[in-house]
Design a protein around this motif. Sequence first.
Motif, PDB file in Angstrom:
ATOM      1  N   SER A   6      -1.288 -18.077   5.948  1.00  0.00           N
ATOM      2  CA  SER A   6      -2.198 -16.966   6.229  1.00  0.00           C
ATOM      3  C   SER A   6      -1.472 -15.851   6.975  1.00  0.00           C
ATOM      4  CB  SER A   6      -3.403 -17.458   7.027  1.00  0.00           C
ATOM      5  OG  SER A   6      -2.999 -17.863   8.320  1.00  0.00           O
ATOM      6  N   PHE A   7      -0.514 -16.216   7.793  1.00  0.00           N
ATOM      7  CA  PHE A   7       0.264 -15.210   8.498  1.00  0.00           C
ATOM      8  C   PHE A   7       1.077 -14.374   7.514  1.00  0.00           C
ATOM      9  CE2 PHE A   7       4.341 -13.987  10.447  1.00  0.00           C
ATOM     10  CZ  PHE A   7       3.872 -13.108  11.391  1.00  0.00           C
ATOM     11  N   ASN A   8       1.709 -15.038   6.562  1.00  0.00           N
ATOM     12  CA  ASN A   8       2.515 -14.325   5.562  1.00  0.00           C
ATOM     13  C   ASN A   8       1.646 -13.418   4.689  1.00  0.00           C
ATOM     14  OD1 ASN A   8       4.926 -15.392   6.403  1.00  0.00           O
ATOM     15  ND2 ASN A   8       4.860 -17.107   4.969  1.00  0.00           N
ATOM     16  N   SER A   9       0.470 -13.894   4.322  1.00  0.00           N
ATOM     17  CA  SER A   9      -0.400 -13.076   3.481  1.00  0.00           C
ATOM     18  C   SER A   9      -0.931 -11.871   4.250  1.00  0.00           C
ATOM     19  CB  SER A   9      -1.543 -13.911   2.917  1.00  0.00           C
ATOM     20  OG  SER A   9      -2.381 -14.356   3.957  1.00  0.00           O
ATOM     21  N   THR A  10      -1.207 -12.032   5.542  1.00  0.00           N
ATOM     22  CA  THR A  10      -1.684 -10.877   6.310  1.00  0.00           C
ATOM     23  C   THR A  10      -0.563  -9.874   6.536  1.00  0.00           C
ATOM     24  OG1 THR A  10      -1.298 -12.061   8.390  1.00  0.00           O
ATOM     25  CG2 THR A  10      -3.528 -12.122   7.476  1.00  0.00           C
ATOM     26  N   VAL A  11       0.649 -10.336   6.685  1.00  0.00           N
ATOM     27  CA  VAL A  11       1.787  -9.415   6.854  1.00  0.00           C
ATOM     28  C   VAL A  11       2.003  -8.627   5.568  1.00  0.00           C
ATOM     29  CG1 VAL A  11       4.285  -9.311   7.177  1.00  0.00           C
ATOM     30  CG2 VAL A  11       2.920 -10.774   8.644  1.00  0.00           C
ATOM     31  N   ILE A  12       1.941  -9.314   4.437  1.00  0.00           N
ATOM     32  CA  ILE A  12       2.116  -8.644   3.144  1.00  0.00           C
ATOM     33  C   ILE A  12       0.977  -7.659   2.916  1.00  0.00           C
ATOM     34  CG2 ILE A  12       2.155  -9.021   0.657  1.00  0.00           C
ATOM     35  CD1 ILE A  12       3.597 -11.670   1.221  1.00  0.00           C
ATOM     36  N   THR A  13      -0.243  -8.073   3.191  1.00  0.00           N
ATOM     37  CA  THR A  13      -1.395  -7.194   3.009  1.00  0.00           C
ATOM     38  C   THR A  13      -1.291  -5.978   3.917  1.00  0.00           C
ATOM     39  OG1 THR A  13      -2.750  -9.121   2.493  1.00  0.00           O
ATOM     40  CG2 THR A  13      -3.901  -7.098   3.050  1.00  0.00           C
ATOM     41  N   HIS A  14      -0.889  -6.190   5.152  1.00  0.00           N
ATOM     42  CA  HIS A  14      -0.744  -5.071   6.092  1.00  0.00           C
ATOM     43  C   HIS A  14       0.357  -4.106   5.636  1.00  0.00           C
ATOM     44  CE1 HIS A  14      -0.786  -2.837   9.809  1.00  0.00           C
ATOM     45  NE2 HIS A  14       0.512  -3.086  10.001  1.00  0.00           N
ATOM     46  N   THR A  15       1.457  -4.647   5.129  1.00  0.00           N
ATOM     47  CA  THR A  15       2.555  -3.803   4.651  1.00  0.00           C
ATOM     48  C   THR A  15       2.121  -2.974   3.443  1.00  0.00           C
ATOM     49  OG1 THR A  15       4.122  -5.478   5.413  1.00  0.00           O
ATOM     50  CG2 THR A  15       4.958  -3.835   3.883  1.00  0.00           C
ATOM     51  N   ILE A  16       1.401  -3.601   2.512  1.00  0.00           N
ATOM     52  CA  ILE A  16       0.928  -2.880   1.327  1.00  0.00           C
ATOM     53  C   ILE A  16      -0.076  -1.803   1.731  1.00  0.00           C
ATOM     54  CG2 ILE A  16      -0.412  -3.128  -0.795  1.00  0.00           C
ATOM     55  CD1 ILE A  16       0.998  -5.784  -1.241  1.00  0.00           C
ATOM     56  N   GLN A  17      -0.963  -2.120   2.653  1.00  0.00           N
ATOM     57  CA  GLN A  17      -1.944  -1.122   3.096  1.00  0.00           C
ATOM     58  C   GLN A  17      -1.266   0.045   3.808  1.00  0.00           C
ATOM     59  OE1 GLN A  17      -4.709  -3.286   5.513  1.00  0.00           O
ATOM     60  NE2 GLN A  17      -5.934  -3.976   3.768  1.00  0.00           N
ATOM     61  N   ARG A  18      -0.210  -0.246   4.500  1.00  0.00           N
ATOM     62  CA  ARG A  18       0.469   0.811   5.254  1.00  0.00           C
ATOM     63  C   ARG A  18       1.292   1.723   4.348  1.00  0.00           C
ATOM     64  NH1 ARG A  18       4.483   0.005  10.429  1.00  0.00           N
ATOM     65  NH2 ARG A  18       4.794   2.216  10.804  1.00  0.00           N
ATOM     66  N   TYR A  19       1.964   1.152   3.353  1.00  0.00           N
ATOM     67  CA  TYR A  19       2.879   1.910   2.516  1.00  0.00           C
ATOM     68  C   TYR A  19       2.378   2.067   1.073  1.00  0.00           C
ATOM     69  CZ  TYR A  19       6.112   1.044   6.350  1.00  0.00           C
ATOM     70  OH  TYR A  19       6.706   0.980   7.578  1.00  0.00           O
ATOM     71  N   HIS A  20       1.073   1.988   0.859  1.00  0.00           N
ATOM     72  CA  HIS A  20       0.573   2.022  -0.516  1.00  0.00           C
ATOM     73  C   HIS A  20       0.839   3.371  -1.194  1.00  0.00           C
ATOM     74  CE1 HIS A  20      -2.835   3.907   1.563  1.00  0.00           C
ATOM     75  NE2 HIS A  20      -3.160   4.447   0.386  1.00  0.00           N
ATOM     76  N   SER A  21       0.785   4.457  -0.471  1.00  0.00           N
ATOM     77  CA  SER A  21       1.030   5.766  -1.099  1.00  0.00           C
ATOM     78  C   SER A  21       2.500   5.924  -1.479  1.00  0.00           C
ATOM     79  CB  SER A  21       0.588   6.896  -0.171  1.00  0.00           C
ATOM     80  OG  SER A  21       1.294   6.818   1.041  1.00  0.00           O
ATOM     81  N   ILE A  22       3.406   5.447  -0.651  1.00  0.00           N
ATOM     82  CA  ILE A  22       4.835   5.533  -0.955  1.00  0.00           C
ATOM     83  C   ILE A  22       5.168   4.646  -2.150  1.00  0.00           C
ATOM     84  CG2 ILE A  22       7.142   5.036  -0.061  1.00  0.00           C
ATOM     85  CD1 ILE A  22       6.093   5.842   2.697  1.00  0.00           C
ATOM     86  N   ILE A  23       4.595   3.447  -2.181  1.00  0.00           N
ATOM     87  CA  ILE A  23       4.824   2.546  -3.311  1.00  0.00           C
ATOM     88  C   ILE A  23       4.299   3.171  -4.610  1.00  0.00           C
ATOM     89  CG2 ILE A  23       4.200   0.302  -4.293  1.00  0.00           C
ATOM     90  CD1 ILE A  23       4.153  -0.774  -1.399  1.00  0.00           C
ATOM     91  N   PHE A  24       3.134   3.799  -4.538  1.00  0.00           N
ATOM     92  CA  PHE A  24       2.558   4.446  -5.715  1.00  0.00           C
ATOM     93  C   PHE A  24       3.448   5.590  -6.204  1.00  0.00           C
ATOM     94  CE2 PHE A  24      -0.147   7.815  -7.477  1.00  0.00           C
ATOM     95  CZ  PHE A  24      -0.660   7.142  -8.572  1.00  0.00           C
ATOM     96  N   ILE A  25       3.934   6.408  -5.292  1.00  0.00           N
ATOM     97  CA  ILE A  25       4.785   7.537  -5.670  1.00  0.00           C
ATOM     98  C   ILE A  25       6.083   7.047  -6.297  1.00  0.00           C
ATOM     99  CG2 ILE A  25       6.169   9.431  -4.714  1.00  0.00           C
ATOM    100  CD1 ILE A  25       3.848   9.928  -2.761  1.00  0.00           C
ATOM    101  N   ILE A  26       6.670   5.998  -5.759  1.00  0.00           N
ATOM    102  CA  ILE A  26       7.916   5.452  -6.311  1.00  0.00           C
ATOM    103  C   ILE A  26       7.672   4.890  -7.723  1.00  0.00           C
ATOM    104  CG2 ILE A  26       9.599   3.582  -6.051  1.00  0.00           C
ATOM    105  CD1 ILE A  26       9.489   4.098  -3.030  1.00  0.00           C
ATOM    106  N   ILE A  27       6.566   4.191  -7.917  1.00  0.00           N
ATOM    107  CA  ILE A  27       6.268   3.627  -9.236  1.00  0.00           C
ATOM    108  C   ILE A  27       6.018   4.747 -10.252  1.00  0.00           C
ATOM    109  CG2 ILE A  27       4.555   2.304 -10.533  1.00  0.00           C
ATOM    110  CD1 ILE A  27       4.360   0.448  -8.112  1.00  0.00           C
ATOM    111  N   VAL A  28       5.270   5.775  -9.867  1.00  0.00           N
ATOM    112  CA  VAL A  28       4.981   6.882 -10.789  1.00  0.00           C
ATOM    113  C   VAL A  28       6.258   7.653 -11.108  1.00  0.00           C
ATOM    114  CG1 VAL A  28       3.780   9.098 -10.974  1.00  0.00           C
ATOM    115  CG2 VAL A  28       2.567   7.093 -10.163  1.00  0.00           C
ATOM    116  N   ALA A  29       7.077   7.937 -10.105  1.00  0.00           N
ATOM    117  CA  ALA A  29       8.325   8.662 -10.343  1.00  0.00           C
ATOM    118  C   ALA A  29       9.268   7.857 -11.235  1.00  0.00           C
ATOM    119  CB  ALA A  29       9.004   9.000  -9.020  1.00  0.00           C
TER     120      ALA A  29
END
Length: 94
Positions: A6-29
């Motif tokens: 559960s700790f690992n899943s919350t860390v991953i979820t928190h990271t995705i929530q924090r950097y979701h716009s950057i990840i989206f821009i990188i995937i689109v580019a």
Amino acid sequence: MKKSLSFNSTVITHTIQRYHSIIFIIIVAGGLTLLMLELNNILSNSSEQVTPGTDGLSATFDQKTIDRIEKLRTRNDKTSDLDLSGGRINPFVE
């Protein structure tokens, strides 16, 4: 064991929530870059396969079509057989 999962899943979820716009821009580019490279590849390959003078079209006509084309008039031919009924004038007559 459950706590670490559960700790690992919350860390991953928190990271995705924090950097979701950057990840989206990188995937689109990245997707647009791949699309442009593929389009460039298609255009460059298609121009190499065409030989000058041949366009791949068949130019066969039957006799009926040839006769119809020969009956066409040129621009210089005088056409006096136009039916201008109703008192209208031909705007294209010089």
